[in-house]
Design a protein around this motif. Structure first.
Motif, mmCIF file in Angstrom:
data_model
loop_
_atom_site.group_PDB
_atom_site.id
_atom_site.type_symbol
_atom_site.label_atom_id
_atom_site.label_comp_id
_atom_site.label_asym_id
_atom_site.label_seq_id
_atom_site.Cartn_x
_atom_site.Cartn_y
_atom_site.Cartn_z
ATOM 1 N N UNK A 172 42.027 -16.425 33.083
ATOM 2 C CA UNK A 172 41.009 -16.633 34.058
ATOM 3 C C UNK A 172 40.528 -18.332 33.546
ATOM 4 N N UNK A 173 41.378 -18.971 32.378
ATOM 5 C CA UNK A 173 41.428 -19.744 32.563
ATOM 6 C C UNK A 173 40.915 -20.645 31.268
ATOM 7 N N UNK A 174 39.652 -19.636 31.138
ATOM 8 C CA UNK A 174 38.704 -20.179 29.806
ATOM 9 C C UNK A 174 39.458 -21.429 28.792
ATOM 10 N N UNK A 175 38.266 -21.995 29.064
ATOM 11 C CA UNK A 175 37.991 -22.915 27.660
ATOM 12 C C UNK A 175 38.039 -22.555 26.507
ATOM 13 N N UNK A 176 39.219 -22.905 25.149
ATOM 14 C CA UNK A 176 38.974 -22.840 23.849
ATOM 15 C C UNK A 176 36.941 -23.504 23.349
ATOM 16 N N UNK A 177 36.130 -22.506 22.629
ATOM 17 C CA UNK A 177 34.627 -23.051 22.515
ATOM 18 C C UNK A 177 35.065 -23.442 20.454
ATOM 19 N N UNK A 178 35.040 -22.249 19.752
ATOM 20 C CA UNK A 178 36.094 -22.303 18.241
ATOM 21 C C UNK A 178 35.969 -20.244 17.844
ATOM 22 N N UNK A 179 36.125 -20.813 16.796
ATOM 23 C CA UNK A 179 35.850 -18.683 16.366
ATOM 24 C C UNK A 179 35.539 -18.754 15.494
ATOM 25 N N UNK A 180 34.975 -17.296 14.676
ATOM 26 C CA UNK A 180 33.882 -17.948 13.587
ATOM 27 C C UNK A 180 34.885 -16.363 13.397
ATOM 28 N N UNK A 181 34.576 -16.733 11.473
ATOM 29 C CA UNK A 181 35.890 -15.330 11.065
ATOM 30 C C UNK A 181 35.233 -14.963 9.766
ATOM 31 N N UNK A 182 34.077 -14.320 10.236
ATOM 32 C CA UNK A 182 33.379 -14.356 8.630
ATOM 33 C C UNK A 182 32.576 -12.459 8.486
ATOM 34 N N UNK A 183 31.464 -12.300 7.260
ATOM 35 C CA UNK A 183 31.335 -11.021 6.943
ATOM 36 C C UNK A 183 30.162 -11.037 8.430
ATOM 37 N N UNK A 184 29.694 -9.531 8.604
ATOM 38 C CA UNK A 184 28.819 -9.733 9.649
ATOM 39 C C UNK A 184 27.517 -8.784 9.099
ATOM 40 N N UNK A 185 27.517 -9.098 7.742
ATOM 41 C CA UNK A 185 26.451 -8.975 6.302
ATOM 42 C C UNK A 185 27.036 -8.472 5.612
ATOM 43 N N UNK A 186 26.791 -9.343 4.845
ATOM 44 C CA UNK A 186 27.371 -9.737 3.314
ATOM 45 C C UNK A 186 27.872 -8.601 2.743
ATOM 46 N N UNK A 187 28.913 -8.732 2.387
ATOM 47 C CA UNK A 187 29.861 -7.687 1.338
ATOM 48 C C UNK A 187 29.958 -6.467 3.262
ATOM 49 N N UNK A 188 29.667 -7.007 4.000
ATOM 50 C CA UNK A 188 29.695 -6.037 5.226
ATOM 51 C C UNK A 188 31.748 -6.321 5.599
ATOM 52 N N UNK A 189 31.759 -5.456 6.748
ATOM 53 C CA UNK A 189 33.565 -5.876 7.343
ATOM 54 C C UNK A 189 33.280 -7.137 7.681
ATOM 55 N N UNK A 190 34.619 -8.132 7.844
ATOM 56 C CA UNK A 190 34.893 -9.095 8.177
ATOM 57 C C UNK A 190 35.315 -8.823 9.846
ATOM 58 N N UNK A 191 34.436 -9.635 10.825
ATOM 59 C CA UNK A 191 34.630 -10.018 12.410
ATOM 60 C C UNK A 191 35.565 -10.934 12.243
ATOM 61 N N UNK A 192 36.134 -11.262 13.954
ATOM 62 C CA UNK A 192 37.103 -12.387 13.908
ATOM 63 C C UNK A 192 36.161 -12.513 15.398
ATOM 64 N N UNK A 193 36.026 -13.592 15.609
ATOM 65 C CA UNK A 193 35.420 -13.686 17.213
ATOM 66 C C UNK A 193 35.691 -14.663 17.434
ATOM 67 N N UNK A 194 36.144 -14.916 18.859
ATOM 68 C CA UNK A 194 37.118 -16.513 19.699
ATOM 69 C C UNK A 194 36.315 -16.772 20.836
ATOM 70 N N UNK A 195 35.221 -17.626 20.822
ATOM 71 C CA UNK A 195 34.191 -17.712 21.608
ATOM 72 C C UNK A 195 34.990 -19.487 23.003
ATOM 73 N N UNK A 196 34.759 -19.127 24.199
ATOM 74 C CA UNK A 196 35.257 -19.279 25.317
ATOM 75 C C UNK A 196 33.809 -19.994 26.494
ATOM 76 N N UNK A 197 34.633 -21.277 26.786
ATOM 77 C CA UNK A 197 33.583 -21.619 27.809
ATOM 78 C C UNK A 197 34.011 -21.981 29.227
ATOM 79 N N UNK A 198 33.191 -22.616 29.709
ATOM 80 C CA UNK A 198 33.894 -22.972 31.420
ATOM 81 C C UNK A 198 33.284 -23.684 31.795
ATOM 82 N N UNK A 199 33.650 -24.561 32.783
ATOM 83 C CA UNK A 199 32.807 -26.319 33.168
ATOM 84 C C UNK A 199 32.293 -26.709 33.164
#
Ligand SMILES: [Fe+2]
Length: 300
Positions: A172-199
């Motif tokens: 789909x050729x989505x453009x890279x915005x940024x990443x978040x790698x962090x706990x969903x809640x303090x002491x909780x599991x780590x979430x790794x998300x990739x954010x992408x944008x359009x024109x």
């Protein structure tokens, strides 16, 4: 061709499948503030948020999940170039017939499917509402931030994150915005998300992560133009006895002030204000280590 040239203009509409049409009607019209379109039938509810004929469609059916996403292309040629590119990636993509295009209120569309089974409807020339029937909310102070920024964003729950990221970035050729790698809640599991944008640059139209939920969609987001409308909606939802996923808070990457509630289909809706618009030639991709700067507390 440079893949950035092929990127869709914006995310034009969401299609959800649900057996809870009456609940969705109350939810999106009376609590969120969208307007129900007279294109709605017993089989589907159609909602407006600006001058575009269809922004959210709830199709009657099993599953209560994301069914399809519409991606807008600014010209016929841009759409054709993208379809050629997708065929070159050996991905199956078919042209939608006239009946389908009429049901989506677009001139022309092609459909392909992502690794999680969500349809992506690439379209050109959406239908516009006449001025004498323009968008009106029954509850909002101001309007939605939409038009050429599109309908909003969503967070897809990827079964195989590599496959999904390959689909969004390379197909789909989505453009890279940024990443978040962090706990969903303090002491909780780590979430790794990739954010992408359009024109057109809404901070993200889609983010991808692997989340332990039994749905393809974590949440979708609709953005208001006035911060007060977020507060007013928060009060309407509280009054209605809605289930909150997260209270009011602020995200560090898209700068969104928002809260999250459960929809009648079980996945989330984020209602936000203040999300940034990316200026392509000034943008630097970053990694954030926190999901929220403050707030977004999950109810105990
Ligand atoms: Fe979001």
């Amino acid at each position: 061709m440079n893949s950035n040239k092929l990127t869709p203009s914006n995310l034009g509409y969401f299609v959800f499948k649900s057996d809870h049409l009456p609940e969705w009607e109350v939810f999106l019209r009376d609590l969120v503030g969208m307007q129900i379109s007279d294109r709605s039938t017993d089989e589907q509810l159609v909602f407006r948020m600006d001058r575009q004929e269809q922004r959210v469609v709830i199709e009657k059916g099993d599953g209560d999940d994301l069914s399809a996403v519409g991606w807008e292309f600014e010209t016929d040629e841009a759409l054709d170039e993208m379809v050629e590119h997708i065929k070159e990636q050996n991905i199956n993509i078919v042209e939608a017939d006239q009946t389908f295009c009429d049901s989506r209120a677009v001139k022309k569309a092609y459909i392909c499917t992502d690794p999680d089974g969500v349809n992506h409807e690439l379209y050109f020339a959406a239908s516009i509402i006449p001025m004498n029937n323009s968008f009106k909310s029954s509850v909002m102070k101001e309007g939605f931030l939409a038009d050429n920024m599109g309908a909003g964003h969503y967070v897809a729950n990827a079964n195989d994150i590599e496959l999904s990221l390959n689909f969004y970035r390379k197909v789909l050729c989505m453009r890279l915005s940024d990443f978040i790698k962090g706990e969903v809640a303090p002491g909780g599991p780590i979430l790794e998300a990739t954010f992408m944008h359009t024109k057109t640059g809404r901070h993200h139209s889609v983010a991808c992560a692997t989340i332990p939920i039994p749905k393809k969609l974590h949440h979708f987001m609709l953005q208001y133009e006035d911060m007060n409308d977020v507060g007013l909606a928060y009060e309407r939802f509280k009054e209605s006895g809605a289930t909150f996923f997260m209270g009011l808070g602020h995200h560090p990457n898209d700068q969104m002030f928002s809260f999250y509630v459960q929809t009648p289909s079980g996945f989330g809706l984020e209602i936000g204000w203040g999300g940034i618009i990316i200026e392509e030639n000034k943008w630097e991709v970053k990694t954030y280590t926190q999901l929220s700067d403050w707030g977004h507390e999950q109810p105990k």
